[in-house]
Design a protein around this motif. Structure first.
Motif, mmCIF file in Angstrom:
data_model
loop_
_atom_site.group_PDB
_atom_site.id
_atom_site.type_symbol
_atom_site.label_atom_id
_atom_site.label_comp_id
_atom_site.label_asym_id
_atom_site.label_seq_id
_atom_site.Cartn_x
_atom_site.Cartn_y
_atom_site.Cartn_z
ATOM 1 N N UNK A 33 0.846 -1.259 0.192
ATOM 2 C CA UNK A 33 0.036 -0.260 -0.008
ATOM 3 C C UNK A 33 0.949 1.303 0.010
ATOM 4 N N UNK A 34 1.847 1.346 0.707
ATOM 5 C CA UNK A 34 2.862 2.397 0.661
ATOM 6 C C UNK A 34 3.510 2.684 -0.647
ATOM 7 N N UNK A 35 4.040 1.414 -1.006
ATOM 8 C CA UNK A 35 4.525 1.537 -2.455
ATOM 9 C C UNK A 35 3.559 1.885 -3.627
ATOM 10 N N UNK A 36 2.298 1.534 -3.417
ATOM 11 C CA UNK A 36 1.489 1.976 -4.473
ATOM 12 C C UNK A 36 1.344 3.600 -4.429
ATOM 13 N N UNK A 37 0.885 4.245 -3.295
ATOM 14 C CA UNK A 37 0.772 5.468 -3.111
ATOM 15 C C UNK A 37 2.133 6.255 -3.488
ATOM 16 N N UNK A 38 3.192 5.789 -3.296
ATOM 17 C CA UNK A 38 4.456 6.688 -3.532
ATOM 18 C C UNK A 38 4.759 6.610 -4.922
ATOM 19 N N UNK A 39 4.833 5.321 -5.636
ATOM 20 C CA UNK A 39 5.209 5.078 -6.944
ATOM 21 C C UNK A 39 4.045 6.020 -7.747
ATOM 22 N N UNK A 40 2.838 5.939 -7.550
ATOM 23 C CA UNK A 40 1.860 6.636 -8.319
ATOM 24 C C UNK A 40 2.012 7.970 -8.267
ATOM 25 N N UNK A 41 2.427 8.689 -7.171
ATOM 26 C CA UNK A 41 2.712 9.930 -6.819
ATOM 27 C C UNK A 41 4.161 10.731 -7.131
ATOM 28 N N UNK A 42 5.012 9.822 -6.893
ATOM 29 C CA UNK A 42 6.342 10.439 -6.929
ATOM 30 C C UNK A 42 7.439 9.770 -7.648
ATOM 31 N N UNK A 43 7.319 8.592 -8.238
ATOM 32 C CA UNK A 43 8.225 8.092 -9.089
ATOM 33 C C UNK A 43 8.540 6.409 -8.692
ATOM 34 N N UNK A 61 13.216 3.997 -0.533
ATOM 35 C CA UNK A 61 14.239 4.233 -1.382
ATOM 36 C C UNK A 61 13.858 4.269 -2.779
ATOM 37 N N UNK A 62 13.746 5.378 -3.569
ATOM 38 C CA UNK A 62 13.503 5.682 -4.992
ATOM 39 C C UNK A 62 14.704 5.127 -5.834
ATOM 40 N N UNK A 63 14.328 5.112 -7.002
ATOM 41 C CA UNK A 63 15.375 4.916 -7.943
ATOM 42 C C UNK A 63 16.287 5.884 -8.462
ATOM 43 N N UNK A 64 15.837 7.276 -8.260
ATOM 44 C CA UNK A 64 16.565 8.357 -8.439
ATOM 45 C C UNK A 64 16.186 9.428 -7.380
ATOM 46 N N UNK A 65 17.108 10.544 -7.175
ATOM 47 C CA UNK A 65 16.927 11.534 -6.340
ATOM 48 C C UNK A 65 15.444 12.358 -6.590
ATOM 49 N N UNK A 66 15.264 12.458 -7.817
ATOM 50 C CA UNK A 66 14.026 13.183 -8.001
ATOM 51 C C UNK A 66 12.712 12.612 -7.364
ATOM 52 N N UNK A 67 12.557 11.217 -7.175
ATOM 53 C CA UNK A 67 11.681 10.695 -6.657
ATOM 54 C C UNK A 67 11.233 11.188 -5.322
ATOM 55 N N UNK A 68 12.615 11.016 -4.408
ATOM 56 C CA UNK A 68 12.588 11.543 -3.057
ATOM 57 C C UNK A 68 12.408 13.149 -2.936
ATOM 58 N N UNK A 69 12.688 13.642 -3.747
ATOM 59 C CA UNK A 69 12.430 15.298 -3.690
ATOM 60 C C UNK A 69 11.127 15.599 -3.818
ATOM 61 N N UNK A 70 10.187 14.675 -4.878
ATOM 62 C CA UNK A 70 8.774 14.751 -5.357
ATOM 63 C C UNK A 70 8.178 14.439 -4.023
ATOM 64 N N UNK A 71 8.403 13.426 -3.551
ATOM 65 C CA UNK A 71 7.782 12.994 -2.052
ATOM 66 C C UNK A 71 7.807 14.079 -1.152
ATOM 67 N N UNK A 72 8.835 14.674 -0.786
ATOM 68 C CA UNK A 72 9.179 15.571 0.314
ATOM 69 C C UNK A 72 8.364 17.160 0.095
ATOM 70 N N UNK A 73 8.328 17.564 -1.454
ATOM 71 C CA UNK A 73 7.445 18.436 -1.956
ATOM 72 C C UNK A 73 6.226 18.159 -1.886
#
Length: 260
Positions: free
Chosen positions: A168-178, A202-214
């Protein structure tokens, strides 16, 4: 001698014992509302955006008032009794009497709006202050953010529902962040195999982490099962050797060869 000692003991027994006075900590008006609706809702629903929109914070009712008095106050104000689903009222631990403030949860946000219109009305010669509840503390904390460390791809998340799953956590974050790495969602558990309410992603790239924080900076911008998440960057992203997935498998045995 023994006779004198006996008299002395009787004198001491006759003296009344001093009772320790318990000091009550004073609570400022700003602290009153700090017990916000989301914290209370955590025990019941999940502190979702809808929960907060349908809740009001009330203070000023008489200490000798009862729940029935407060319920009647709102029904006399035009809100059907069936719309009042919960009254979370603070009480003194020693006497059980009301402390004069609390949260009222309604079925709909429309009823909460009607309740706000009763602000300043009197209950037993005391006027009530009725206002919107504070945002959840986790959302207030989210406003304090830091810059992304160079190359950081991992985030720390908290305020997770205790009954959520890694999927459930993976689905939410992948759908919204990468995209997230295989085994990239790690949710610590206690000795009873229950989730602790926080985790690492842990995302595949830094952009995913940045998208989640923003995204988490916006009120209810990032939620799992209706519950808002606190998100921050995490630099120490190595899983302990003993860490297990929620299905009981050793994380390092399942995913470690791909990562280290």
């Amino acid at each position: 001698n023994d006779e004198d000692a006996g008299v002395a003991n009787e004198d001491e027994a006759a003296k009344p014992k001093r009772k320790r006075q318990r000091k009550r900590k004073k609570k400022s008006s700003t602290e009153d509302n700090a017990t916000d609706a989301a914290d209370d809702a955590t025990k019941n629903k999940h502190g979702s955006e809808d929960d907060i929109a349908s809740t009001v914070y009330v203070k000023g009712f008489p200490f000798d008032a009862t729940e029935d008095d407060i319920r009647e106050f709102f029904t006399n104000g035009g809100i059907p009794e069936s719309e009042i689903i919960e009254m979370r009222l603070a009480r003194w631990q020693d006497s059980g009497r009301l402390r004069g403030y609390g949260h009222i949860a309604f079925k709909t946000s429309n009823s909460a709006s009607k309740a706000l219109e009763l602000n300043g009305k009197y209950l037993n010669k005391r006027y009530l202050i009725i206002e919107k509840p504070n945002l959840p503390k986790v959302l207030q904390q989210q406003q304090e953010h830091r810059d992304q460390p160079d190359g950081c791809k991992t985030i720390f998340i908290k305020n997770l529902p205790y009954d959520c799953t890694e999927t459930e956590v993976l689905d939410v974050l992948e759908d919204k962040c990468g995209k997230i790495l295989d085994g990239g969602v790690r949710l610590p558990q206690n000795a009873s195999r229950q989730l602790k309410g926080f985790g690492y992603v842990e995302f595949k790239n830094p952009e995913g982490a940045a998208a989640a924080v923003e995204l988490a900076k916006k009120p209810f911008g990032l939620c799992v099962k209706g519950r808002p998440l606190f998100v921050d960057y995490e630099e120490n992203n190595r899983a302990k050797g003993s860490f297990r997935t929620t299905d009981g498998q050793l994380w390092r045995k399942k995913y470690g060869n791909q990562r280290y």
